[in-house]
Design a protein around this motif. Sequence first.
Motif, PDB file in Angstrom:
ATOM      1  N   ALA A   1       1.049  -0.684  -0.187  1.00 18.57           N
ATOM      2  CA  ALA A   1      -0.276   0.083  -0.234  1.00 18.57           C
ATOM      3  C   ALA A   1       1.073   1.658   0.271  1.00 18.57           C
ATOM      4  O   ALA A   1       0.517   1.970  -0.903  1.00 18.57           O
ATOM      5  CB  ALA A   1      -1.491  -0.410   1.009  1.00 18.57           C
ATOM      6  N   ALA A   2       2.507   1.160   0.059  1.00 19.94           N
ATOM      7  CA  ALA A   2       2.457   2.331   0.884  1.00 19.94           C
ATOM      8  C   ALA A   2       3.509   2.494  -0.733  1.00 19.94           C
ATOM      9  O   ALA A   2       4.108   4.301  -0.711  1.00 19.94           O
ATOM     10  CB  ALA A   2       3.770   2.324   1.619  1.00 19.94           C
ATOM     11  N   LEU A   3       3.344   1.727  -1.636  1.00 18.03           N
ATOM     12  CA  LEU A   3       3.550   2.154  -3.016  1.00 18.03           C
ATOM     13  C   LEU A   3       2.888   2.154  -4.090  1.00 18.03           C
ATOM     14  O   LEU A   3       2.876   2.686  -5.052  1.00 18.03           O
ATOM     15  CB  LEU A   3       4.630   0.630  -3.620  1.00 18.03           C
ATOM     16  N   GLY A   4       1.129   2.323  -3.199  1.00 16.19           N
ATOM     17  CA  GLY A   4       0.495   2.134  -3.783  1.00 16.19           C
ATOM     18  C   GLY A   4      -0.219   1.256  -4.880  1.00 16.19           C
ATOM     19  O   GLY A   4      -1.315   0.966  -6.084  1.00 16.19           O
ATOM     20  N   VAL A   5      -0.140  -0.009  -4.177  1.00 17.99           N
ATOM     21  CA  VAL A   5      -0.529  -0.604  -5.006  1.00 17.99           C
ATOM     22  C   VAL A   5      -2.328  -1.282  -4.633  1.00 17.99           C
ATOM     23  O   VAL A   5      -2.403  -1.066  -3.444  1.00 17.99           O
ATOM     24  CB  VAL A   5      -0.174  -2.298  -4.499  1.00 17.99           C
ATOM     25  N   GLY A   6      -2.556  -1.930  -5.754  1.00 21.41           N
ATOM     26  CA  GLY A   6      -4.070  -1.769  -6.110  1.00 21.41           C
ATOM     27  C   GLY A   6      -5.409  -3.158  -5.984  1.00 21.41           C
ATOM     28  O   GLY A   6      -6.284  -3.596  -5.400  1.00 21.41           O
ATOM     29  N   THR A   7      -4.517  -4.051  -6.690  1.00 20.78           N
ATOM     30  CA  THR A   7      -4.227  -5.514  -6.343  1.00 20.78           C
ATOM     31  C   THR A   7      -3.535  -6.277  -6.461  1.00 20.78           C
ATOM     32  O   THR A   7      -2.344  -6.552  -6.131  1.00 20.78           O
ATOM     33  CB  THR A   7      -4.361  -5.834  -8.238  1.00 20.78           C
ATOM     34  N   VAL A   8      -3.920  -7.184  -4.759  1.00 23.63           N
ATOM     35  CA  VAL A   8      -3.076  -8.522  -4.126  1.00 23.63           C
ATOM     36  C   VAL A   8      -3.840  -9.986  -5.271  1.00 23.63           C
ATOM     37  O   VAL A   8      -4.420 -10.200  -5.256  1.00 23.63           O
ATOM     38  CB  VAL A   8      -3.449  -8.202  -3.184  1.00 23.63           C
ATOM     39  N   VAL A   9      -2.819 -10.269  -5.647  1.00 22.72           N
ATOM     40  CA  VAL A   9      -3.141 -11.270  -6.022  1.00 22.72           C
ATOM     41  C   VAL A   9      -2.762 -12.887  -5.504  1.00 22.72           C
ATOM     42  O   VAL A   9      -1.305 -12.484  -5.422  1.00 22.72           O
ATOM     43  CB  VAL A   9      -1.061 -11.519  -7.437  1.00 22.72           C
ATOM     44  N   LEU A  10      -3.559 -12.907  -5.415  1.00 27.00           N
ATOM     45  CA  LEU A  10      -2.897 -14.934  -4.259  1.00 27.00           C
ATOM     46  C   LEU A  10      -3.091 -15.581  -4.911  1.00 27.00           C
ATOM     47  O   LEU A  10      -4.104 -16.475  -5.510  1.00 27.00           O
ATOM     48  CB  LEU A  10      -3.810 -14.946  -3.279  1.00 27.00           C
ATOM     49  N   GLY A  11      -1.750 -16.605  -5.645  1.00 28.34           N
ATOM     50  CA  GLY A  11      -1.200 -17.010  -6.006  1.00 28.34           C
ATOM     51  C   GLY A  11      -1.204 -18.118  -4.724  1.00 28.34           C
ATOM     52  O   GLY A  11      -1.489 -19.062  -4.148  1.00 28.34           O
ATOM     53  N   SER A  12       0.159 -18.100  -4.510  1.00 30.35           N
ATOM     54  CA  SER A  12       0.981 -19.332  -2.919  1.00 30.35           C
ATOM     55  C   SER A  12       0.143 -20.910  -3.376  1.00 30.35           C
ATOM     56  O   SER A  12      -0.461 -21.245  -1.873  1.00 30.35           O
ATOM     57  CB  SER A  12       0.772 -17.930  -2.141  1.00 30.35           C
ATOM     58  N   GLY A  13       0.913 -20.797  -4.249  1.00 26.76           N
ATOM     59  CA  GLY A  13       1.169 -22.511  -4.140  1.00 26.76           C
ATOM     60  C   GLY A  13       0.995 -23.372  -2.650  1.00 26.76           C
ATOM     61  O   GLY A  13       0.207 -23.964  -2.597  1.00 26.76           O
ATOM     62  N   GLN A  14       1.746 -23.292  -2.330  1.00 24.38           N
ATOM     63  CA  GLN A  14       2.601 -23.500  -1.231  1.00 24.38           C
ATOM     64  C   GLN A  14       1.477 -23.928  -0.003  1.00 24.38           C
ATOM     65  O   GLN A  14       1.858 -24.907   0.817  1.00 24.38           O
ATOM     66  CB  GLN A  14       3.842 -23.225  -0.959  1.00 24.38           C
ATOM     67  N   ALA A  15       1.459 -22.814  -0.331  1.00 22.41           N
ATOM     68  CA  ALA A  15       0.615 -22.426   1.455  1.00 22.41           C
ATOM     69  C   ALA A  15      -1.025 -23.046   1.375  1.00 22.41           C
ATOM     70  O   ALA A  15      -1.632 -23.550   2.122  1.00 22.41           O
ATOM     71  CB  ALA A  15       0.575 -20.643   1.947  1.00 22.41           C
ATOM     72  N   ARG A  16      -1.488 -23.891  -0.244  1.00 24.47           N
ATOM     73  CA  ARG A  16      -2.011 -23.942  -0.017  1.00 24.47           C
ATOM     74  C   ARG A  16      -3.158 -25.669  -0.827  1.00 24.47           C
ATOM     75  O   ARG A  16      -4.056 -26.340  -1.082  1.00 24.47           O
ATOM     76  CB  ARG A  16      -3.832 -22.912  -1.371  1.00 24.47           C
ATOM     77  N   ASP A  17      -1.945 -26.397  -1.057  1.00 28.88           N
ATOM     78  CA  ASP A  17      -1.752 -26.999  -0.823  1.00 28.88           C
ATOM     79  C   ASP A  17      -2.311 -27.966  -0.217  1.00 28.88           C
ATOM     80  O   ASP A  17      -2.021 -28.559   0.505  1.00 28.88           O
ATOM     81  CB  ASP A  17       0.041 -27.577  -1.320  1.00 28.88           C
ATOM     82  N   VAL A  18      -2.928 -29.490  -1.088  1.00 32.23           N
ATOM     83  CA  VAL A  18      -3.899 -30.322   0.069  1.00 32.23           C
ATOM     84  C   VAL A  18      -2.921 -31.643  -0.021  1.00 32.23           C
ATOM     85  O   VAL A  18      -2.567 -31.749  -0.790  1.00 32.23           O
ATOM     86  CB  VAL A  18      -5.120 -30.386  -0.373  1.00 32.23           C
ATOM     87  N   PRO A  19      -2.265 -31.381   0.931  1.00 33.68           N
ATOM     88  CA  PRO A  19      -1.604 -33.108   1.646  1.00 33.68           C
ATOM     89  C   PRO A  19      -2.395 -34.370   1.359  1.00 33.68           C
ATOM     90  O   PRO A  19      -3.528 -34.618   1.277  1.00 33.68           O
ATOM     91  CB  PRO A  19      -1.755 -32.774   3.169  1.00 33.68           C
ATOM     92  N   GLU A  20      -2.506 -35.149   0.993  1.00 26.53           N
ATOM     93  CA  GLU A  20      -2.506 -36.848   0.555  1.00 26.53           C
ATOM     94  C   GLU A  20      -3.183 -37.170   2.077  1.00 26.53           C
ATOM     95  O   GLU A  20      -3.026 -36.779   2.853  1.00 26.53           O
ATOM     96  CB  GLU A  20      -1.398 -37.236   0.557  1.00 26.53           C
TER      97      GLU A  20
END
Length: 262
Positions: free
Chosen positions: A89-108
């Motif tokens: 936000a300090a840079l003026g960002v308006g869109t935050v892209v949420l990929g982050s595959g490692q955070a959402r990978d479903v364990p077997e």
Amino acid sequence: MELGCVVRSAEEAEHAAGLAFDYGEVKGDMLCVPRDELPALTARLRRTELPFKAMTSPLPRRYGCRVVGPDADHARALGVFRDMCDRGAALGVGTVVLGSGQARDVPEGFPAEEAGRQFRDFLVAARDVCAERAMTVALEHLNSTETNLVNSCTEARAVVQAVDGAGVRITADCFHLVSEGLHVRTEVAAAGSAIAHAHTSAVPRGSGDFREETQREFVTALLAAGHDGGLTVEDEFADFGREAAEAAGLFHRILDSTAAPS
């Protein structure tokens, strides 16, 4: 449609400012500096006079955040997400892209239904963090080498519909669609009006092979879906100044020819 470029360092941002890009997209990792060093980095980036309209990787891998599975910790992940949004936000960002595959990978063996619920809950909370900062969170579908949860525009749209009214949008990514062997036009159409942002790159990244006709198809599909926001080139340039300049030239030609009346 505006053309942007992911930058992974202040040096890349300075190079990008001299090229034919309308904006920069900050890689979250580059903002992971000690708090007392952040003002200097922010000032350096501002001096480029390049608008920073988007940020990707708001859950940098180094923090090991998990939002699904038995080890999910939403409080910790949201703490990281909130801090990254403040830095953007300090840079003026308006869109935050949420990929982050490692955070959402479903364990077997973990129930898919429960993982889906956890992920939707996190998205709603992330939406609230973004809304407080006049930002939009845009869910990015990823290819199956990066995560096993949300691998297409169709699946991303289903998640967005499941949190109806939560203000979650979609980042459509040409690289991930092609990597999954999906039909570009069909997938972009499935995301439709929920698209807030778009990514593209060479396939594979860093190869220099942008598959121009596929990129043209992607841009055409975005326009047909009513997308008039950003299209960011997210690649792995070995020689940023030269290769990013060539990519900018290619995509401006595509954008100009696609937008031109037939």
